[in-house]
Design a protein around this motif. Sequence first.
Motif, short mmCIF file in Angstrom:
data_model
loop_
_atom_site.label_atom_id
_atom_site.label_comp_id
_atom_site.label_asym_id
_atom_site.label_seq_id
_atom_site.Cartn_x
_atom_site.Cartn_y
_atom_site.Cartn_z
N ILE A 98 0.86 -1.19 0.00
CA ILE A 98 0.00 0.00 0.00
C ILE A 98 0.89 1.23 0.00
O ILE A 98 1.79 1.36 0.84
N ARG A 99 0.66 2.11 -0.94
CA ARG A 99 1.35 3.41 -0.97
C ARG A 99 0.37 4.45 -0.45
O ARG A 99 -0.75 4.55 -0.92
N VAL A 115 -2.99 0.31 -3.96
CA VAL A 115 -2.25 -0.94 -3.95
C VAL A 115 -1.32 -0.92 -5.15
O VAL A 115 -1.75 -0.79 -6.29
N SER A 116 -0.04 -1.02 -4.86
CA SER A 116 0.97 -1.03 -5.91
C SER A 116 1.25 -2.45 -6.34
O SER A 116 1.39 -3.34 -5.50
N ARG A 117 1.35 -2.64 -7.62
CA ARG A 117 1.70 -3.96 -8.14
C ARG A 117 3.20 -4.15 -8.16
O ARG A 117 3.69 -5.24 -8.38
N GLU A 176 4.98 3.71 2.71
CA GLU A 176 4.67 2.41 2.12
C GLU A 176 4.43 1.41 3.25
O GLU A 176 5.15 1.42 4.25
N ASP A 230 0.66 -4.03 3.88
CA ASP A 230 -0.72 -4.33 3.52
C ASP A 230 -1.65 -3.36 4.26
O ASP A 230 -1.19 -2.49 5.01
N GLU A 231 -2.95 -3.51 4.02
CA GLU A 231 -3.92 -2.62 4.66
C GLU A 231 -3.90 -2.72 6.18
O GLU A 231 -4.10 -1.73 6.88
N ASP A 248 -4.54 6.40 -1.06
CA ASP A 248 -3.91 5.11 -0.79
C ASP A 248 -4.16 4.22 -2.00
O ASP A 248 -5.27 4.18 -2.51
#
Length: 97
Positions: free
Chosen positions: A2-3, A93-95, A57, A60-61, A91
Amino acid sequence: MIRHIVFFSAKHDADLNAVINGLNALGRIPGADFFEVAPNAKIDPISDEIDVVVYAEFRDEAALRSWKADPIYAETTRTVRPLRELRYSADFVSRRA
């Protein structure tokens, strides 16, 4: 991953350092894999209303939720909120890891 990106503007130019210093306290909270507070370089000629950027960063959530639940987060909010005009948060979710 998560960014977490948050943009702030100070109500008054004289408050800018206090906003940055207040937000830096968030770096004391465990759980972020990366954390940084920086003044906006204001390179983009179209948008200059943002003064400060917070970038973090998280694994996770759950890690982000835990970080926001820390008492330092609430303390920082109480310190910075009266000094800021705008606050935008995103926010995603970065791959990419």
